[in-house]
Design a protein around this motif. Sequence first.
Motif, short mmCIF file in Angstrom:
data_model
loop_
_atom_site.label_atom_id
_atom_site.label_comp_id
_atom_site.label_asym_id
_atom_site.label_seq_id
_atom_site.Cartn_x
_atom_site.Cartn_y
_atom_site.Cartn_z
N SER A 57 0.81 -1.23 0.00
CA SER A 57 0.00 0.00 0.00
C SER A 57 0.84 1.27 0.00
CB SER A 57 -0.92 0.02 1.22
OG SER A 57 -0.15 0.15 2.42
N GLY A 58 2.04 1.21 0.58
CA GLY A 58 2.85 2.41 0.73
C GLY A 58 2.48 3.24 1.95
N LEU A 59 1.56 2.74 2.78
CA LEU A 59 1.19 3.47 3.99
C LEU A 59 2.36 3.51 4.96
CD1 LEU A 59 -2.38 2.01 4.65
CD2 LEU A 59 -1.85 4.38 4.02
N PRO A 60 2.60 4.65 5.59
CA PRO A 60 3.64 4.70 6.63
C PRO A 60 3.14 3.99 7.88
CG PRO A 60 2.49 6.80 6.51
CD PRO A 60 1.95 5.96 5.39
N PRO A 61 4.02 3.63 8.82
CA PRO A 61 3.58 2.96 10.05
C PRO A 61 2.68 3.87 10.87
CG PRO A 61 5.88 3.61 10.20
CD PRO A 61 5.48 3.83 8.78
N TYR A 62 1.84 3.27 11.69
CA TYR A 62 0.87 4.08 12.44
C TYR A 62 1.54 5.06 13.38
CZ TYR A 62 1.34 0.36 16.02
OH TYR A 62 1.82 -0.54 16.94
N ASN A 63 2.78 4.78 13.79
CA ASN A 63 3.50 5.72 14.65
C ASN A 63 3.61 7.09 13.99
OD1 ASN A 63 4.52 2.89 14.88
ND2 ASN A 63 5.39 3.71 16.76
N ALA A 64 3.74 7.12 12.68
CA ALA A 64 3.91 8.38 11.97
C ALA A 64 2.72 9.31 12.19
CB ALA A 64 4.10 8.13 10.48
N PHE A 65 1.55 8.74 12.38
CA PHE A 65 0.35 9.54 12.58
C PHE A 65 0.12 9.92 14.05
CE2 PHE A 65 -0.38 6.73 8.94
CZ PHE A 65 -0.71 7.63 7.95
N GLN B 92 -0.08 11.86 6.53
CA GLN B 92 1.33 11.74 6.19
C GLN B 92 1.48 11.30 4.72
OE1 GLN B 92 3.90 12.37 8.51
NE2 GLN B 92 2.15 13.15 9.68
N PRO B 93 2.58 11.65 4.09
CA PRO B 93 2.78 11.19 2.70
C PRO B 93 3.00 9.69 2.65
CG PRO B 93 4.75 12.29 3.53
CD PRO B 93 3.68 12.51 4.56
N LEU B 94 2.57 9.07 1.56
CA LEU B 94 2.82 7.65 1.36
C LEU B 94 4.32 7.41 1.18
CD1 LEU B 94 -0.07 6.77 -1.13
CD2 LEU B 94 0.07 6.11 1.28
N VAL B 95 4.77 6.24 1.57
CA VAL B 95 6.19 5.89 1.41
C VAL B 95 6.52 5.71 -0.07
CG1 VAL B 95 7.98 4.22 2.06
CG2 VAL B 95 6.16 4.78 3.68
N TYR B 96 5.55 5.20 -0.83
CA TYR B 96 5.68 5.05 -2.28
C TYR B 96 4.28 4.95 -2.86
CZ TYR B 96 5.31 0.25 -0.54
OH TYR B 96 4.91 -0.87 0.15
N LYS B 97 4.17 5.08 -4.16
CA LYS B 97 2.88 4.94 -4.82
C LYS B 97 2.36 3.53 -4.61
CE LYS B 97 0.68 5.14 -9.38
NZ LYS B 97 0.92 5.32 -10.84
N PRO B 98 1.07 3.37 -4.24
CA PRO B 98 0.53 2.03 -4.01
C PRO B 98 0.80 1.09 -5.18
CG PRO B 98 -1.05 3.68 -3.30
CD PRO B 98 0.07 4.43 -3.97
N GLY B 99 1.39 -0.06 -4.85
CA GLY B 99 1.70 -1.06 -5.87
C GLY B 99 3.06 -0.92 -6.49
N ASP B 100 3.78 0.15 -6.17
CA ASP B 100 5.12 0.33 -6.73
C ASP B 100 6.18 -0.49 -6.01
OD1 ASP B 100 4.50 1.95 -8.83
OD2 ASP B 100 5.45 3.76 -8.04
N ASN B 101 5.92 -0.82 -4.76
CA ASN B 101 6.91 -1.52 -3.94
C ASN B 101 6.17 -2.33 -2.89
OD1 ASN B 101 9.34 -2.32 -2.81
ND2 ASN B 101 10.25 -0.28 -2.94
#
Length: 503
Positions: free
Chosen positions: A126-134, A161-170
């Motif tokens: 998904s590229g979601l950052p960890p929940y700690n970031a929020f 927060q910004p995604l770590v990468y575009k969903p599906g890219d990594n």
Amino acid sequence: MKKMLVISCLLTLTGFFAQAQSKQHIIDSFVQALVKHQDFSGNVLVIDKGNIIYEHSFGYADLADHSPNRPTITFPIASISKLFTATAILQLHEQGRLKITDAVAKYLPQFPYADVTIRHLLSHTSGLPPYNAFFDKYHEKDPQRVFTNRDFLPGVVANKQPLVYKPGDNGNYDNINFLVLALIIEKLSGLSYESYIQKNILTPAGMTETVFFPLPKQFNTVAIQNFSFPHVYLHLYDSLPVKSNSIAYVKAYWHSYGFNGFGDYISTMRDLWKFDQALYRNVLLKQQTLSAAFVPVKLNNGENNRDEFGLGWEIEKDSSMGKLVYHSGAAMGLSANIMRNITTQQTVIVFDNMHFNAHETAGKIMMLLNNRHVDMPRRSIARMYGIALRNEGAVAAKALLENLQKDTINYYLSEDEMNSLGYDFMGNSNPYQLPEQHLYKQAIETLKLNVSLFPDSWNAYDSYGEALLADGQKEEAIKMYQRSIELNPKNDNAQKVLRQLLQ
């Protein structure tokens, strides 16, 4: 003719039991060697075509009172709990209540990442950052606040927060993906996450010993009946581990972050086997759905995601023994793994309450089950040296190391482990936020010895130089950094430090 058929059947059964006993002996020899070398404490269950081949327990459930692990003991399965979450989502898919390709925002309108799909969550792409970031900034302001699933969407919207990468890219494994899946389960079913799992997974599978017991309770409860407590070695030079729930930082962390969906259950070996059987019997999911779950999800570039995740399950890259699917679980001081060879209907379940190598152990047991060669475990000389250096001094520790080096059958020496030991003595890394302890004398002794053991290693000299510098021995540190650069002119870190030292 009847007599011949009976004799033939008896010979077949005799051959099966003889083979099973042989495999049992081989597996037991391997696990006993792990225990002997202090690399295993927990339970092992091995199933071959519906029959128990091996079931044993080792070590202590609670080291403080020497209560033993037992085959019937309950243990934390940590992220193996994610398989229940994934199964629930796939059930809702079978019922037509969602599509795996749907955007999360279709079911959670507040969710602020329009391109993230359910498939992305299941495969950790998904590229979601960890929940700690929020939530860390809120936690810093109010350390006593407890965050639950109800707080998640409002918190994410308020502190996007910004995604770590575009969903599906990594791909990157992260608990946040299954926290969001738990919210979807609750939204579509009208039940709490716990109630849905109980009604639609545990009860149909007959799993009466699997209990919802979230991580905050696991790490903040002192007395639990019939429970194998996680233990952790605080340092490489520690001879004994401590209970994870005795570490203030661990208790405080899990007191604050009470999110569900990714690590909430405790279970037993036999109950996890019931889950395995229910999958084979298609009690929980149709075979077509399971087959789709056992295929690695493709990234946007057409390649498999990095960790070979399917829909909740991880797939072993090596298929020479058959198709292996599995999931691991790990938390502070424990690891667990359920590995299934769906080609041959073999299952290995491993739980360890003092080490982090359950997946590796399960994989090797699966190899032994399929008549593959596995090197017998050996004990780390670096760890034994560290314990001796801490407790008996440099002379005794070096003598022990030199003696153990002669026995290559039972012991091994690793440059990297010696290097890690040196840094551990330096005390630069403190993941459990313990009172600082800088044992520079022991660090220098360890890294100096590592240089003599591996004189062609640029990294050994670099690390030794760092320890000398930390101890205020600037001139000696310069020599070590210079030697490191001679061996590896591309060592940018050493060049940078050396320039600063020579100014």
